[in-house]
Design a protein around this motif. Structure first.
Motif, PDB file in Angstrom:
ATOM      1  N   ALA A 115      -4.287   3.641  11.570  1.00  0.00           N
ATOM      2  CA  ALA A 115      -3.359   3.767  10.450  1.00  0.00           C
ATOM      3  C   ALA A 115      -4.123   3.986   9.150  1.00  0.00           C
ATOM      4  CB  ALA A 115      -2.485   2.507  10.348  1.00  0.00           C
ATOM      5  N   THR A 131       4.883   6.320   8.789  1.00  0.00           N
ATOM      6  CA  THR A 131       4.041   6.973   7.784  1.00  0.00           C
ATOM      7  C   THR A 131       2.659   7.304   8.337  1.00  0.00           C
ATOM      8  OG1 THR A 131       3.439   4.771   6.968  1.00  0.00           O
ATOM      9  CG2 THR A 131       5.169   5.942   5.764  1.00  0.00           C
ATOM     10  N   VAL A 132       2.318   6.750   9.496  1.00  0.00           N
ATOM     11  CA  VAL A 132       1.023   7.060  10.103  1.00  0.00           C
ATOM     12  C   VAL A 132       1.073   8.391  10.853  1.00  0.00           C
ATOM     13  CG1 VAL A 132      -0.673   6.331  11.826  1.00  0.00           C
ATOM     14  CG2 VAL A 132       0.321   4.661  10.265  1.00  0.00           C
ATOM     15  N   VAL A 183      -3.772   7.323   0.386  1.00  0.00           N
ATOM     16  CA  VAL A 183      -3.248   5.992   0.072  1.00  0.00           C
ATOM     17  C   VAL A 183      -4.433   5.028  -0.070  1.00  0.00           C
ATOM     18  CG1 VAL A 183      -1.882   4.064   0.984  1.00  0.00           C
ATOM     19  CG2 VAL A 183      -1.105   6.418   1.320  1.00  0.00           C
ATOM     20  N   GLU A 238      -3.446  11.102   3.469  1.00  0.00           N
ATOM     21  CA  GLU A 238      -2.420  10.872   2.454  1.00  0.00           C
ATOM     22  C   GLU A 238      -2.982  10.373   1.129  1.00  0.00           C
ATOM     23  OE1 GLU A 238       1.508  11.120   3.014  1.00  0.00           O
ATOM     24  OE2 GLU A 238       0.132  12.667   3.716  1.00  0.00           O
ATOM     25  N   LEU A 278      -3.799   7.316   6.734  1.00  0.00           N
ATOM     26  CA  LEU A 278      -3.188   7.138   5.422  1.00  0.00           C
ATOM     27  C   LEU A 278      -4.187   7.281   4.273  1.00  0.00           C
ATOM     28  CD1 LEU A 278      -0.674   4.291   6.242  1.00  0.00           C
ATOM     29  CD2 LEU A 278      -0.207   6.714   5.904  1.00  0.00           C
ATOM     30  N   THR A 279      -5.400   6.814   4.458  1.00  0.00           N
ATOM     31  CA  THR A 279      -6.382   6.960   3.377  1.00  0.00           C
ATOM     32  C   THR A 279      -7.012   8.341   3.388  1.00  0.00           C
ATOM     33  OG1 THR A 279      -8.182   6.026   4.692  1.00  0.00           O
ATOM     34  CG2 THR A 279      -6.899   4.497   3.355  1.00  0.00           C
ATOM     35  N   VAL A 287      -2.098   0.244   2.637  1.00  0.00           N
ATOM     36  CA  VAL A 287      -1.742   0.628   4.005  1.00  0.00           C
ATOM     37  C   VAL A 287      -0.809  -0.447   4.564  1.00  0.00           C
ATOM     38  CG1 VAL A 287      -2.637   0.977   6.343  1.00  0.00           C
ATOM     39  CG2 VAL A 287      -3.857   1.936   4.390  1.00  0.00           C
TER      40      VAL A 287
END
Length: 143
Positions: A46, A81-82, A56, A54, A50-51, A61
Protein backbone atom coordinates in the motif's frame (compact mmCIF):
# COMPACT_ATOMS: atom_id res chain seq x y z
CA UNK A 1 4.96 -14.64 7.22
CA UNK A 2 3.50 -15.39 3.82
CA UNK A 3 1.05 -13.18 1.99
CA UNK A 4 -1.42 -14.15 -0.71
CA UNK A 5 -3.31 -11.40 -2.51
CA UNK A 6 -6.74 -12.09 -3.94
CA UNK A 7 -9.98 -10.38 -4.90
CA UNK A 8 -13.45 -10.88 -3.49
CA UNK A 9 -16.76 -9.05 -3.97
CA UNK A 10 -17.09 -8.26 -0.25
CA UNK A 11 -15.65 -8.87 3.20
CA UNK A 12 -17.99 -11.76 3.98
CA UNK A 13 -16.78 -13.67 0.92
CA UNK A 14 -13.14 -12.84 1.69
CA UNK A 15 -13.62 -14.07 5.26
CA UNK A 16 -14.77 -17.48 3.98
CA UNK A 17 -11.81 -17.99 1.65
CA UNK A 18 -9.42 -19.56 4.18
CA UNK A 19 -12.20 -21.87 5.43
CA UNK A 20 -13.12 -23.10 1.98
CA UNK A 21 -9.65 -23.91 0.67
CA UNK A 22 -6.04 -24.11 1.71
CA UNK A 23 -3.94 -21.00 0.94
CA UNK A 24 -1.96 -22.74 -1.80
CA UNK A 25 -5.21 -23.60 -3.58
CA UNK A 26 -6.68 -20.10 -3.77
CA UNK A 27 -8.20 -19.54 -7.17
CA UNK A 28 -9.83 -16.71 -9.07
CA UNK A 29 -8.35 -13.30 -9.67
CA UNK A 30 -5.37 -13.50 -7.38
CA UNK A 31 -2.16 -11.69 -8.20
CA UNK A 32 -0.09 -13.24 -10.97
CA UNK A 33 -0.93 -15.91 -13.51
CA UNK A 34 -0.68 -18.78 -11.01
CA UNK A 35 -1.35 -16.74 -7.92
CA UNK A 36 1.25 -14.89 -5.96
CA UNK A 37 2.65 -15.89 -2.64
CA UNK A 38 4.96 -13.13 -1.52
CA UNK A 39 6.90 -11.97 1.49
CA UNK A 40 5.91 -8.35 0.78
CA UNK A 41 3.59 -7.12 3.51
CA UNK A 42 0.28 -5.63 2.39
CA UNK A 43 1.03 -2.42 4.29
CA UNK A 44 4.33 -2.13 2.40
CA UNK A 45 2.52 -2.70 -0.89
CA UNK A 46 0.00 0.00 0.00
CA UNK A 47 2.79 2.41 0.88
CA UNK A 48 4.69 1.66 -2.35
CA UNK A 49 1.67 2.46 -4.52
CA UNK A 50 0.38 5.45 -2.62
CA UNK A 51 3.70 7.18 -2.02
CA UNK A 52 5.42 6.21 -5.28
CA UNK A 53 2.53 6.73 -7.69
CA UNK A 54 0.03 8.96 -5.91
CA UNK A 55 2.57 11.07 -4.04
CA UNK A 56 0.78 10.56 -0.71
CA UNK A 57 3.03 11.25 2.30
CA UNK A 58 3.86 8.05 4.15
CA UNK A 59 2.08 9.17 7.33
CA UNK A 60 -1.17 9.63 5.32
CA UNK A 61 -1.28 6.05 3.97
CA UNK A 62 -4.57 4.59 5.30
CA UNK A 63 -4.50 1.55 7.59
CA UNK A 64 -5.56 -1.89 6.45
CA UNK A 65 -8.92 -3.24 7.57
CA UNK A 66 -8.81 -6.51 9.49
CA UNK A 67 -11.50 -8.88 8.17
CA UNK A 68 -10.58 -12.06 10.06
CA UNK A 69 -8.12 -12.76 12.86
CA UNK A 70 -7.73 -16.49 13.44
CA UNK A 71 -4.98 -18.34 15.35
CA UNK A 72 -3.71 -19.79 12.04
CA UNK A 73 -4.23 -16.88 9.63
CA UNK A 74 -5.59 -13.40 9.10
CA UNK A 75 -7.39 -11.73 6.21
CA UNK A 76 -6.97 -8.00 5.65
CA UNK A 77 -8.66 -5.68 3.19
CA UNK A 78 -6.50 -3.22 1.31
CA UNK A 79 -7.94 0.23 0.66
CA UNK A 80 -9.31 0.68 -2.88
CA UNK A 81 -7.01 3.69 -3.08
CA UNK A 82 -4.17 1.16 -3.38
CA UNK A 83 -5.36 -0.59 -6.53
CA UNK A 84 -7.41 2.12 -8.24
CA UNK A 85 -4.43 4.35 -9.17
CA UNK A 86 -2.68 1.41 -10.83
CA UNK A 87 -5.36 0.66 -13.44
CA UNK A 88 -4.55 3.48 -15.83
CA UNK A 89 -0.84 4.10 -15.29
CA UNK A 90 1.69 3.70 -18.07
CA UNK A 91 5.17 2.25 -18.10
CA UNK A 92 6.76 5.61 -17.25
CA UNK A 93 4.82 5.95 -14.00
CA UNK A 94 5.61 2.35 -13.03
CA UNK A 95 9.29 2.93 -13.77
CA UNK A 96 9.35 6.18 -11.80
CA UNK A 97 7.68 4.58 -8.77
CA UNK A 98 10.11 1.64 -8.92
CA UNK A 99 13.06 4.04 -9.06
CA UNK A 100 11.74 6.05 -6.11
CA UNK A 101 11.40 2.91 -4.01
CA UNK A 102 14.86 1.64 -5.02
CA UNK A 103 16.41 4.76 -3.46
CA UNK A 104 14.92 4.11 0.00
CA UNK A 105 17.89 3.61 2.39
CA UNK A 106 17.43 -0.14 2.93
CA UNK A 107 17.07 -0.90 -0.79
CA UNK A 108 19.81 -2.11 -3.11
CA UNK A 109 19.52 0.25 -6.08
CA UNK A 110 19.00 -0.88 -9.71
CA UNK A 111 18.41 -4.55 -8.91
CA UNK A 112 15.66 -3.61 -6.46
CA UNK A 113 14.27 -1.08 -8.94
CA UNK A 114 13.80 -3.84 -11.51
CA UNK A 115 12.13 -6.14 -8.97
CA UNK A 116 9.79 -3.35 -7.84
CA UNK A 117 9.04 -2.48 -11.47
CA UNK A 118 8.05 -6.08 -12.20
CA UNK A 119 5.96 -6.23 -9.01
CA UNK A 120 4.11 -2.99 -9.81
CA UNK A 121 3.36 -4.21 -13.34
CA UNK A 122 1.84 -7.38 -11.87
CA UNK A 123 -0.17 -5.21 -9.49
CA UNK A 124 -1.38 -3.10 -12.41
CA UNK A 125 -2.72 -6.25 -14.09
CA UNK A 126 -4.22 -7.40 -10.77
CA UNK A 127 -5.93 -4.02 -10.36
CA UNK A 128 -7.49 -4.28 -13.81
CA UNK A 129 -8.77 -7.80 -13.14
CA UNK A 130 -10.25 -6.73 -9.81
CA UNK A 131 -12.01 -3.78 -11.44
CA UNK A 132 -13.42 -5.92 -14.26
CA UNK A 133 -14.73 -8.47 -11.74
CA UNK A 134 -16.13 -5.78 -9.43
CA UNK A 135 -13.93 -7.09 -6.63
CA UNK A 136 -11.97 -5.51 -3.80
CA UNK A 137 -8.38 -6.37 -2.84
CA UNK A 138 -7.68 -8.66 0.13
CA UNK A 139 -4.63 -10.37 1.52
CA UNK A 140 -4.47 -13.71 3.29
CA UNK A 141 -1.65 -13.75 5.85
CA UNK A 142 -0.28 -16.84 7.55
CA UNK A 143 2.98 -17.93 9.23
Amino acid sequence: MTYKYFGAPDGATAARVPLSMRPEELGGDELGMNGMFTRIKPETMAAMVLTGIEGVPLHKVPPLELVVLHPDYAVVKLPMTVVDPLRGIGEEAVGAAAFIWSTVPDRGGPRDAFDVYRLLREWRDFSRRLHEAGHQPYCLVWP
